[in-house]
Write a protein that holds these residues in place. Sequence first.
Motif, PDB file in Angstrom:
ATOM      1  N   TRP A   1       0.837  -1.214   0.000  1.00  0.00           N
ATOM      2  CA  TRP A   1       0.000   0.000   0.000  1.00  0.00           C
ATOM      3  C   TRP A   1       0.868   1.260   0.000  1.00  0.00           C
ATOM      4  O   TRP A   1       0.648   2.176  -0.785  1.00  0.00           O
ATOM      5  CB  TRP A   1      -0.915  -0.060   1.236  1.00  0.00           C
ATOM      6  CG  TRP A   1      -1.828   1.115   1.416  1.00  0.00           C
ATOM      7  CD1 TRP A   1      -2.865   1.483   0.608  1.00  0.00           C
ATOM      8  CD2 TRP A   1      -1.789   2.061   2.484  1.00  0.00           C
ATOM      9  NE1 TRP A   1      -3.480   2.604   1.112  1.00  0.00           N
ATOM     10  CE2 TRP A   1      -2.849   2.972   2.266  1.00  0.00           C
ATOM     11  CE3 TRP A   1      -0.986   2.220   3.615  1.00  0.00           C
ATOM     12  CZ2 TRP A   1      -3.107   4.038   3.137  1.00  0.00           C
ATOM     13  CZ3 TRP A   1      -1.245   3.271   4.481  1.00  0.00           C
ATOM     14  CH2 TRP A   1      -2.294   4.158   4.238  1.00  0.00           C
TER      15      TRP A   1
ATOM     16  N   LYS B   1       1.906   4.555  -3.040  1.00  0.00           N
ATOM     17  CA  LYS B   1       1.693   6.003  -2.808  1.00  0.00           C
ATOM     18  C   LYS B   1       2.914   6.804  -3.264  1.00  0.00           C
ATOM     19  O   LYS B   1       3.627   7.413  -2.466  1.00  0.00           O
ATOM     20  CB  LYS B   1       1.406   6.266  -1.328  1.00  0.00           C
ATOM     21  CG  LYS B   1       0.227   5.479  -0.782  1.00  0.00           C
ATOM     22  CD  LYS B   1      -1.045   5.804  -1.563  1.00  0.00           C
ATOM     23  CE  LYS B   1      -2.247   5.053  -1.003  1.00  0.00           C
ATOM     24  NZ  LYS B   1      -3.456   5.289  -1.830  1.00  0.00           N
TER      25      LYS B   1
ATOM     26  N   TRP C   1       3.140  10.754  -2.496  1.00  0.00           N
ATOM     27  CA  TRP C   1       3.144  11.292  -1.131  1.00  0.00           C
ATOM     28  C   TRP C   1       4.464  12.018  -0.847  1.00  0.00           C
ATOM     29  O   TRP C   1       5.497  11.698  -1.447  1.00  0.00           O
ATOM     30  CB  TRP C   1       2.959  10.166  -0.126  1.00  0.00           C
ATOM     31  CG  TRP C   1       1.559   9.648  -0.033  1.00  0.00           C
ATOM     32  CD1 TRP C   1       0.523   9.921  -0.902  1.00  0.00           C
ATOM     33  CD2 TRP C   1       1.033   8.765   0.956  1.00  0.00           C
ATOM     34  NE1 TRP C   1      -0.606   9.254  -0.493  1.00  0.00           N
ATOM     35  CE2 TRP C   1      -0.328   8.536   0.640  1.00  0.00           C
ATOM     36  CE3 TRP C   1       1.565   8.135   2.077  1.00  0.00           C
ATOM     37  CZ2 TRP C   1      -1.156   7.730   1.416  1.00  0.00           C
ATOM     38  CZ3 TRP C   1       0.746   7.321   2.851  1.00  0.00           C
ATOM     39  CH2 TRP C   1      -0.598   7.120   2.530  1.00  0.00           C
TER      40      TRP C   1
ATOM     41  N   THR D   1     -16.883   2.627   1.900  1.00  0.00           N
ATOM     42  CA  THR D   1     -16.866   2.603   0.436  1.00  0.00           C
ATOM     43  C   THR D   1     -18.073   1.866  -0.127  1.00  0.00           C
ATOM     44  O   THR D   1     -18.402   2.011  -1.301  1.00  0.00           O
ATOM     45  CB  THR D   1     -15.573   1.939  -0.088  1.00  0.00           C
ATOM     46  OG1 THR D   1     -15.451   0.637   0.477  1.00  0.00           O
ATOM     47  CG2 THR D   1     -14.359   2.759   0.300  1.00  0.00           C
TER      48      THR D   1
ATOM     49  N   ASP E   1     -16.832   5.603  -1.966  1.00  0.00           N
ATOM     50  CA  ASP E   1     -15.815   5.161  -2.923  1.00  0.00           C
ATOM     51  C   ASP E   1     -15.288   6.304  -3.782  1.00  0.00           C
ATOM     52  O   ASP E   1     -14.185   6.228  -4.309  1.00  0.00           O
ATOM     53  CB  ASP E   1     -16.375   4.036  -3.819  1.00  0.00           C
ATOM     54  CG  ASP E   1     -17.741   4.382  -4.370  1.00  0.00           C
ATOM     55  OD1 ASP E   1     -18.577   4.892  -3.596  1.00  0.00           O
ATOM     56  OD2 ASP E   1     -17.975   4.172  -5.565  1.00  0.00           O
TER      57      ASP E   1
ATOM     58  N   ARG F   1     -12.208  11.556  -1.699  1.00  0.00           N
ATOM     59  CA  ARG F   1     -10.758  11.644  -1.549  1.00  0.00           C
ATOM     60  C   ARG F   1     -10.491  12.037  -0.109  1.00  0.00           C
ATOM     61  O   ARG F   1     -10.982  13.059   0.366  1.00  0.00           O
ATOM     62  CB  ARG F   1     -10.187  12.685  -2.508  1.00  0.00           C
ATOM     63  CG  ARG F   1      -8.689  12.879  -2.377  1.00  0.00           C
ATOM     64  CD  ARG F   1      -8.166  13.683  -3.569  1.00  0.00           C
ATOM     65  NE  ARG F   1      -6.866  14.283  -3.322  1.00  0.00           N
ATOM     66  CZ  ARG F   1      -5.693  13.640  -3.424  1.00  0.00           C
ATOM     67  NH1 ARG F   1      -5.676  12.357  -3.763  1.00  0.00           N
ATOM     68  NH2 ARG F   1      -4.564  14.266  -3.191  1.00  0.00           N
ATOM     69  N   TYR F   2      -9.718  11.208   0.600  1.00  0.00           N
ATOM     70  CA  TYR F   2      -9.461  11.439   2.017  1.00  0.00           C
ATOM     71  C   TYR F   2      -8.023  11.929   2.207  1.00  0.00           C
ATOM     72  O   TYR F   2      -7.066  11.258   1.838  1.00  0.00           O
ATOM     73  CB  TYR F   2      -9.706  10.141   2.801  1.00  0.00           C
ATOM     74  CG  TYR F   2      -9.410  10.230   4.283  1.00  0.00           C
ATOM     75  CD1 TYR F   2      -9.407  11.458   4.959  1.00  0.00           C
ATOM     76  CD2 TYR F   2      -9.142   9.083   5.026  1.00  0.00           C
ATOM     77  CE1 TYR F   2      -9.137  11.536   6.312  1.00  0.00           C
ATOM     78  CE2 TYR F   2      -8.872   9.146   6.383  1.00  0.00           C
ATOM     79  CZ  TYR F   2      -8.862  10.383   7.025  1.00  0.00           C
ATOM     80  OH  TYR F   2      -8.580  10.454   8.367  1.00  0.00           O
TER      81      TYR F   2
ATOM     82  N   LYS G   1     -12.870   3.428   4.676  1.00  0.00           N
ATOM     83  CA  LYS G   1     -12.001   4.206   3.791  1.00  0.00           C
ATOM     84  C   LYS G   1     -10.577   4.281   4.341  1.00  0.00           C
ATOM     85  O   LYS G   1     -10.356   4.578   5.506  1.00  0.00           O
ATOM     86  CB  LYS G   1     -12.592   5.624   3.681  1.00  0.00           C
ATOM     87  CG  LYS G   1     -11.898   6.510   2.717  1.00  0.00           C
ATOM     88  CD  LYS G   1     -12.763   6.812   1.508  1.00  0.00           C
ATOM     89  CE  LYS G   1     -11.972   7.540   0.446  1.00  0.00           C
ATOM     90  NZ  LYS G   1     -11.329   6.657  -0.516  1.00  0.00           N
TER      91      LYS G   1
ATOM     92  N   ASP H   1      -6.125   8.641   1.370  1.00  0.00           N
ATOM     93  CA  ASP H   1      -5.610   8.746   0.002  1.00  0.00           C
ATOM     94  C   ASP H   1      -4.334   9.570  -0.076  1.00  0.00           C
ATOM     95  O   ASP H   1      -3.511   9.363  -0.955  1.00  0.00           O
ATOM     96  CB  ASP H   1      -6.665   9.381  -0.914  1.00  0.00           C
ATOM     97  CG  ASP H   1      -7.862   8.472  -1.091  1.00  0.00           C
ATOM     98  OD1 ASP H   1      -7.674   7.340  -1.575  1.00  0.00           O
ATOM     99  OD2 ASP H   1      -8.979   8.869  -0.719  1.00  0.00           O
ATOM    100  N   TYR H   2      -4.211  10.540   0.822  1.00  0.00           N
ATOM    101  CA  TYR H   2      -3.018  11.393   0.768  1.00  0.00           C
ATOM    102  C   TYR H   2      -2.680  11.882   2.174  1.00  0.00           C
ATOM    103  O   TYR H   2      -3.565  12.325   2.910  1.00  0.00           O
ATOM    104  CB  TYR H   2      -3.247  12.592  -0.154  1.00  0.00           C
ATOM    105  CG  TYR H   2      -1.988  13.375  -0.468  1.00  0.00           C
ATOM    106  CD1 TYR H   2      -1.149  12.984  -1.513  1.00  0.00           C
ATOM    107  CD2 TYR H   2      -1.622  14.484   0.302  1.00  0.00           C
ATOM    108  CE1 TYR H   2       0.008  13.685  -1.799  1.00  0.00           C
ATOM    109  CE2 TYR H   2      -0.461  15.188   0.022  1.00  0.00           C
ATOM    110  CZ  TYR H   2       0.354  14.785  -1.032  1.00  0.00           C
ATOM    111  OH  TYR H   2       1.504  15.478  -1.306  1.00  0.00           O
TER     112      TYR H   2
END
Length: 572
Positions: free
Chosen positions: A203, A207, A210, A292, A297, A300-301, A329, A332-333
């Motif tokens: 995971w 990214k 990031w 989700t 879904d 954007r988190y 969820k 995401d960033y």
Amino acid sequence: MTRILITSAIPYINGVKHLGTLVGSQLPADLYARFMRQRGAEVLFLCATDEHGTPAELAATKAGLAIEDYCTQMHETQAELSRGFRLSFDHFGRSSSVQNKRLTQYFAGVLAENGFIEERSEKQVYSNTDGRFLPDRYIEGTCPNCGYERARGDQCENCTKQLDPTDLINPRSVISGSTDLEVRETKHLYLKQSALKDDLDAWIDSKTDWPILTTSIAKKWLHDGDGLQDRGITRDLYWGVPVQKGEEPWPGMEGKVFYVWFDAPIEYLACAAEWSDANGTEDEAWWRWWRTDEGADDVRYVQFMGKDNVPFHTLSFPATIMGSREPWKLVDYIKSFNFLNYEGGQFSTSLGRGVFMDDALEILPSDYWRWWLLSNAPETSDTEFTWEKFQAGVNKDLADVLGNFVSRITKFCRSKFGQEVPAGGEIGDGGTALIAELEGRISTYVGHMEAMEVRKAAAELRAIWVAGNEFLQAAAPWSTIKTDVDRAAADTRLALNLIRVYAVLSAPFIPDASAAMLAAMRTEETIWPGDLTTALSRLPPGHGFDVPDVLFRKVLDEEREEWAARFAGSDN
RNA sequence: GGGCCUGUAGCUCAAUUGGUUAGAGCAGAGCGCUCAUAACGCUUUGGUUGCGGGUUCAAGUCCUGCCGGGCCUACCA
């Protein structure tokens, strides 16, 4: 519509936070939330107080209050300061909420069912005098390695050797000074992060966009030594979420609570539930942000935090989510920040060194702090607050460049044309060039804001303000009015319209000044300027305005010196 | 000790990921303007990119060795 879930690291309850905490998470999160709302996104911006743990209990005792009352008071204090800094949380929750208690217990139960929880028996130091188990750091003694007399149970500050509390010579409780300590057997729950290591690793590897600061810290923990270690998620404390397996008791865990770092991130979900409950809506209202399978879904988190928080947000919390095997969820960033130092050292609560949120609001309006802190955000390395830099920055950027622009054009118009937008003439070559330049700069500004490049965005916004002064200087309506009234009128009209556009563009950084500018121009039109030519004719000829009070007064040398002395703190 | 980040003009930072002559803001100097919060604009001084090697047609950027600063190192949060 774009939907963005934004959380700021939740500040710990045991006191008023300093400017470093503010700039490391809440302030940039607010900047992003305000900007994305302006751009038409649906935003849910959450923050809360992190209330559990040993330091909170001790702070309450020191204050002579029951822990519950202490937290209620401090939560209100922090909420008030958040309002003072104009942090636009959709909800400011509490990790001690019933929603968090329920969700924390729920996750623990699900994780146990899925085999990610393990019971371990271990030996811990118990203080008979204090009537409690002591975390390693709350035990002091003489270092067996170097002889330093105030070594802590986890590490000697003097020789940096890692220690076990039982290594210490003449160990004593930091809380009471008592030496009546004993080692007791106690049982605790561990989150088997190691079983999720490969999932976490893959995971994190995915990214690629990031910040390096975020991924390098995560990878270090994943690959250092024997790899990711399991983490104890319970403590022998009074104040916390009682250990339960969902709604069921957890045999053998009676009287224990979850470790703050287990329940604190779950508060991000619970805070959304608190928000939903506060609005009288059903669970679906917050599930559409967090589940989700319930509409999240396309969310954007984005999380904001200081670098000290990164391991928990990149590993422990994701492990909690992944291990649930439920469609919650994942972030995401992660935007992480380095630390803000104060005048060549660190901020220090105990020494009263540095500026804290309450001090800051007492001496200057929040916009001054927001602007300086954000335009100097510690993105690439630790950065330093000094009064000289602060004074120079706010005086130049806010007073001279922006404030004076508003002042000079409104006062000029008042004296030559009266207090309404003048009629006559059309946009000239200077205006056309200005519009072309601003279109480019606004596009750059938007790019930086979307990428959360805080300092670059601030620099571009400042350049946008400067362009107004350049335009005025070149157009010189105070000269052209003598020979060509229409020319002067058209340029003045453009400059007055620029105030409104600046108010809109600047709102995420300096919301109060932005509101004052809009009020002065007697408009509530805050839509994002798409077509600039249209945006710059929004205030038509004949539209009345007021000459505002000085938007930003300057910070004086005497004040700077006084504050530097006042916040220097004690020397020892 | 280990790991990561970092070192560019007096100060704070950029530099499109190896590509013309390393750019901005502040501070300094000069000029202009007089609408404005002694504000604004224009011009300008200032760099052996921490130091030494190496790779390459080309290095601030990649490799290597030193030197300095910072953070983390799992029971503070």
